[in-house]
Enzyme design. Structure first.
Site, PDB file in Angstrom:
ATOM      1  N   GLY A  58       9.558 -12.287   5.747  1.00  0.00           N
ATOM      2  CA  GLY A  58       9.166 -11.794   4.429  1.00  0.00           C
ATOM      3  C   GLY A  58       8.579 -10.437   4.158  1.00  0.00           C
ATOM      4  O   GLY A  58       8.819  -9.614   5.047  1.00  0.00           O
ATOM      5  N   CYS A  59       8.136 -10.384   2.801  1.00  0.00           N
ATOM      6  CA  CYS A  59       7.381  -8.868   2.810  1.00  0.00           C
ATOM      7  C   CYS A  59       6.520  -8.488   3.973  1.00  0.00           C
ATOM      8  O   CYS A  59       5.596  -9.293   4.278  1.00  0.00           O
ATOM      9  CB  CYS A  59       6.607  -9.151   1.453  1.00  0.00           C
ATOM     10  SG  CYS A  59       5.752  -7.732   0.958  1.00  0.00           S
TER      11      CYS A  59
END
EC number: 1.8.4.11
Length: 169
Positions: free
Chosen positions: A9-10
């Protein structure tokens, strides 16, 4: 030093957990797994480059093992979500362990199998294990973001933090 690359993810949210471990020389936010050379954040977030946000970790295996890094990795992700992580959706946020050696590949496969058999999650473990490809560091303003803007980092990290607390602690 050895190198490990993880996508979960981020990349803002993936730096701090590794940065806090002993034996870590550096954690760099960047992009990997795609077909565009030297992509920019703007290009990657358009989801047309094939890249995913990831972190590249240089570590001293005498102080922290790759298996210990895998343990940290799993506990930052939802390994049952192949289509992004938390509020970040799309292929550019997919969870991937990018191995740099055959030894890392075997350790990642073993770790994934152990997680699957633990029955911690009822859904299948969908995190992929792929050969490392060129890693492109992200723009400077993305590096160590959790230190630069802790309030915005906390807002962006809220869903992940809640998931980690509910599923890993």
């Amino acid at each position: 030093m050895e190198r490990a690359i993880f996508a979960g993810g981020c990349f803002w949210c993936m730096v701090k957990p590794f940065d806090e471990q002993p034996g870590i020389h550096s954690v760099v936010s960047g992009y990997t797994g795609g077909h565009v050379e030297n992509p920019t954040y703007e290009q990657v977030k358009q989801n047309t480059t094939g890249h995913t946000e990831a972190v590249e970790i240089l570590f001293d295996p005498a102080l922290i093992s790759y298996e210990e890094l895998l343990d940290v990795y799993w506990q930052q992700t939802d390994p049952t979500d192949a289509f992004g992580q938390f509020e970040d959706r799309g292929d550019n946020y997919r969870p991937v362990i990018f191995y740099t050696t055959e030894t890392q590949k075997l350790a990642a496969e073993k770790s994934k199998a152990e997680l699957a058999s633990s029955q911690r999650f009822t859904d299948p473990i969908v995190t992929t294990i792929e050969a490392a490809q060129p890693f492109y560091p992200a723009e400077l303003y993305h590096q160590e973001y959790y230190k630069k803007d802790p309030e915005n980092f906390a807002r962006n990290h809220a869903k992940r933090a809640q998931f980690v607390e509910e599923n890993w602690q």
